[in-house]
Design a protein around this motif. Structure first.
Motif, mmCIF file in Angstrom:
data_model
loop_
_atom_site.group_PDB
_atom_site.id
_atom_site.type_symbol
_atom_site.label_atom_id
_atom_site.label_comp_id
_atom_site.label_asym_id
_atom_site.label_seq_id
_atom_site.Cartn_x
_atom_site.Cartn_y
_atom_site.Cartn_z
ATOM 1 N N ARG A 1 0.855 -1.190 0.000
ATOM 2 C CA ARG A 1 0.000 0.000 0.000
ATOM 3 C C ARG A 1 0.885 1.233 0.000
ATOM 4 N NH1 ARG A 1 -4.563 1.961 4.287
ATOM 5 N NH2 ARG A 1 -4.442 3.964 3.196
ATOM 6 N N ILE B 1 0.972 5.601 0.594
ATOM 7 C CA ILE B 1 0.238 6.819 0.945
ATOM 8 C C ILE B 1 1.094 8.034 0.582
ATOM 9 C CG2 ILE B 1 -1.162 5.700 2.727
ATOM 10 C CD1 ILE B 1 0.472 6.910 4.834
ATOM 11 N N ALA B 2 0.426 9.160 0.369
ATOM 12 C CA ALA B 2 1.038 10.408 -0.116
ATOM 13 C C ALA B 2 1.622 10.182 -1.513
ATOM 14 C CB ALA B 2 2.052 10.960 0.860
ATOM 15 N N TRP C 1 1.397 12.358 -4.059
ATOM 16 C CA TRP C 1 0.511 12.900 -5.089
ATOM 17 C C TRP C 1 1.075 14.137 -5.766
ATOM 18 C CZ3 TRP C 1 -3.136 9.434 -6.002
ATOM 19 C CH2 TRP C 1 -3.655 8.661 -4.958
ATOM 20 N N VAL D 1 -0.559 19.556 -3.924
ATOM 21 C CA VAL D 1 -1.569 19.236 -2.913
ATOM 22 C C VAL D 1 -1.167 18.042 -2.051
ATOM 23 C CG1 VAL D 1 -3.629 20.249 -3.981
ATOM 24 C CG2 VAL D 1 -2.831 18.012 -4.761
ATOM 25 N N SER D 2 0.130 17.719 -2.002
ATOM 26 C CA SER D 2 0.558 16.546 -1.231
ATOM 27 C C SER D 2 2.048 16.677 -0.932
ATOM 28 C CB SER D 2 0.264 15.280 -2.046
ATOM 29 O OG SER D 2 0.748 14.126 -1.413
ATOM 30 N N GLU E 1 3.057 13.117 10.708
ATOM 31 C CA GLU E 1 1.658 12.716 10.528
ATOM 32 C C GLU E 1 1.539 11.523 9.584
ATOM 33 O OE1 GLU E 1 -1.272 16.510 11.206
ATOM 34 O OE2 GLU E 1 -0.617 16.092 9.151
ATOM 35 N N ALA E 2 2.325 11.559 8.513
ATOM 36 C CA ALA E 2 2.266 10.454 7.555
ATOM 37 C C ALA E 2 2.802 9.169 8.198
ATOM 38 C CB ALA E 2 3.059 10.802 6.301
ATOM 39 N N ALA F 1 0.261 7.581 10.263
ATOM 40 C CA ALA F 1 -0.680 6.805 9.443
ATOM 41 C C ALA F 1 -0.049 5.472 9.030
ATOM 42 C CB ALA F 1 -1.100 7.611 8.213
ATOM 43 N N GLN G 1 -5.767 19.554 -0.671
ATOM 44 C CA GLN G 1 -4.713 18.823 0.043
ATOM 45 C C GLN G 1 -5.300 18.010 1.194
ATOM 46 O OE1 GLN G 1 -0.844 20.742 0.948
ATOM 47 N NE2 GLN G 1 -1.420 20.562 3.085
ATOM 48 N N LEU H 1 -6.888 14.767 0.175
ATOM 49 C CA LEU H 1 -5.934 13.684 -0.102
ATOM 50 C C LEU H 1 -5.330 13.142 1.199
ATOM 51 C CD1 LEU H 1 -4.103 15.006 -3.293
ATOM 52 C CD2 LEU H 1 -5.907 13.290 -3.141
ATOM 53 N N LEU H 2 -5.085 14.028 2.157
ATOM 54 C CA LEU H 2 -4.591 13.568 3.462
ATOM 55 C C LEU H 2 -5.627 12.653 4.111
ATOM 56 C CD1 LEU H 2 -3.024 16.909 4.774
ATOM 57 C CD2 LEU H 2 -1.764 14.808 4.276
ATOM 58 N N TYR I 1 -7.981 10.940 2.420
ATOM 59 C CA TYR I 1 -8.035 9.736 1.585
ATOM 60 C C TYR I 1 -6.955 8.742 2.016
ATOM 61 C CZ TYR I 1 -7.795 6.735 -2.534
ATOM 62 O OH TYR I 1 -7.773 5.642 -3.370
ATOM 63 N N ASP I 2 -5.766 9.262 2.315
ATOM 64 C CA ASP I 2 -4.639 8.406 2.697
ATOM 65 C C ASP I 2 -4.683 7.984 4.164
ATOM 66 O OD1 ASP I 2 -3.231 8.057 0.327
ATOM 67 O OD2 ASP I 2 -2.144 9.950 0.519
ATOM 68 N N GLY I 3 -5.665 8.475 4.912
ATOM 69 C CA GLY I 3 -5.728 8.138 6.330
ATOM 70 C C GLY I 3 -4.738 8.903 7.187
ATOM 71 N N ILE I 4 -4.127 9.942 6.622
ATOM 72 C CA ILE I 4 -3.181 10.752 7.405
ATOM 73 C C ILE I 4 -3.956 11.696 8.318
ATOM 74 C CG2 ILE I 4 -1.301 12.450 7.276
ATOM 75 C CD1 ILE I 4 -0.486 11.142 4.596
ATOM 76 N N HIS I 5 -5.068 12.219 7.817
ATOM 77 C CA HIS I 5 -5.995 13.009 8.642
ATOM 78 C C HIS I 5 -7.334 12.274 8.689
ATOM 79 C CE1 HIS I 5 -4.004 17.277 8.214
ATOM 80 N NE2 HIS I 5 -3.231 16.407 8.834
#
Lengths: 295, 295
Positions: free
Chosen positions: A134, A136-137, A139, A143-144, A231-232, A235, B158, B161-162, B164-168
């Motif tokens: 999987r 994440i981020a 993008w 915006v990422s 934060e990432a 996650a 942004q 997307l955060l 969507y990725d489960g970061i927020h």
């Protein structure tokens, strides 16, 4: 006849190949030019073949690409048209194209569960949990990719304009950036309007340099970036349950640990191997196993 | 013969004109189409003349543009080529082109010292201190204009997307934004890559709407934006010494006050008049005075 396996780690500036036997023992390596399958697929194909041939030669073997099975880790692997075009024209017996992140993950954590964060011009986190991948981020900087080189460089340019306008105090970092643009804020704006991620990212080393010297603006920018990475990684831990290796890779990987949260810093470990090693291991896993089943 | 004065407030969507006599009393107003002197100077010239003629007609007068003195407040006034081209072709007896911000300042605070913050798709602060004009911010959304509609919309994308990725955490705002892109994060990214300030800004009303409903992400984004505005207003106060009128103008002016710091909120006042009134006042000041001196 010996079965050969090729791993390819290709990107915008170079293409590296490793040749291995069925045990995954690397016999030789080769390197050639850019292999960006999006912007120049034909040149990418040329450099992929060239790097693979050089790997055969480095192993003291006559290149026989058509007898080798390959796994290629390439940026742009998520753009179907480019992948179809390149896959159909590869010189190997059989081959698959995966993302540059997937070979980096394999290299860094091997066959176990775990995760990597690639912190370079962009930022992307790749996780293997219960064997499933999987990400994440990743993008893009608009915006990422918080904390990426592109975002840090962009924040540094923004900071220089805030200082120019007297909204923030002028510091050495802002002075240096403005000086690089002839002390003309319009030149900063013109640059930023058309800047690609790498263009912003070229200003990022300055931020780390000034932060080391105690520059308040540079430290604030890096804390902002590190907060995005923290934060990432939270996650990521939410997915892995905090288990398995966690490695930072990419151009900023060595610079960030002092800025990220202690809870993540203490979990970090060195990658087991590089992405090229990961690619060749994936080739052996994908095609070595299959050949055994057939035999 | 009566001297006539014309004020023009022109922008990307419309061109408004006001006709005044030598006392600054507005006799009539007119409105026509877009007057963007950068993208379509000939059309801008056509619409400027049209709006001015309509102002004469609204005053019950036969249009005599060549007898009038005009001040035009136009976006793009800082691009020399466009200004030279348009200035040479204006139908007025004499005219000058200033920024849309300068006529807004004149309208909002009149002849006194003070400042305005124009908070719309972009953000710019214009200050008159000891009679001298100065502006801060307004460099565009890539590296400036914190709190602007473009920046808020970009932060909202942004955020989606955060989430969507489960970061927020996923909130109603992020859900709404993702739904607007078919729940496809790639579509968000493709949009953001090419988005102009107004494209980002179109997502901003949603942020204010969700914040009103208590959406945590929307509130956080607006607090980030308001912090950028607070810092800029601190810099404005540093120049004005906190004296004179302080007005917020622009599309977000009515929405922001509850989010900005109390020290600024209590200083805010309503603009005395609009930008068009400012333009006509500047025309009378610039050319009325001169005519008197000659007489």
């Amino acid at each position: 006849m010996t079965e050969y396996f090729i791993g390819i780690d290709g990107g915008g500036t170079s293409c590296r190949a490793a040749l291995a036997d069925g045990n995954g023992t690397v016999l030789g390596r080769g390197k050639s030019g850019a292999s960006n399958i999006l912007t120049d697929p034909d040149n990418a194909l040329k450099h992929i073949a060239e790097a693979a041939s050089l790997a055969f030669e480095a192993a003291g073997l006559r290149p026989r690409l058509s007898s080798a099975s390959a796994t290629l880790g390439l940026a742009g692997n998520n753009v179907g048209d480019a992948v179809s075009y390149v896959t159909a024209r590869l010189p190997f017996r059989q081959a698959d194209i995966v993302s540059d992140g997937v070979i980096a993950l394999q290299g860094a954590i091997g066959d176990q569960d775990g995760a990597i964060g690639i912190v370079g011009t962009g930022t992307i986190y790749i996780i293997r949990h219960n064997g499933k991948l999987r990400s994440i981020a990743g993008w893009g900087f608009q915006v990422s990719d918080l904390g990426s080189g592109a975002r840090i460089g962009q924040l540094a340019l923004q900071e220089s304009l805030l200082a120019y306008d007297g909204i923030h105090p002028m510091t050495g970092l802002s002075e240096a950036i403005l000086a690089g643009f002839g002390n003309d804020p319009e030149a900063v704006v013109d640059f930023a309007r058309l800047a690609k991620p790498g263009d912003f990212g070229r200003h990022t080393p300055k931020v780390f340099d000034f932060a080391r010297q105690g520059d308040a603006a540079a430290i604030r920018i890096l804390k902002t970036g590190a907060a995005g990475i923290d934060e990432a990684l939270d996650a990521v831990n939410g997915i892995t349950g905090g288990k398995g290796r966690l490695c930072l890779l990419g151009g900023l990987a060595a610079l960030y640990p002092e800025y990220i949260a202690e809870r993540h810093r203490k979990r970090l470990s060195e990658p087991l191997a590089d992405a090229l090693t990961g690619a060749v291991a994936l080739a052996v896993k994908a095609y070595g196993a299959r050949l055994e089943v057939r035999a």
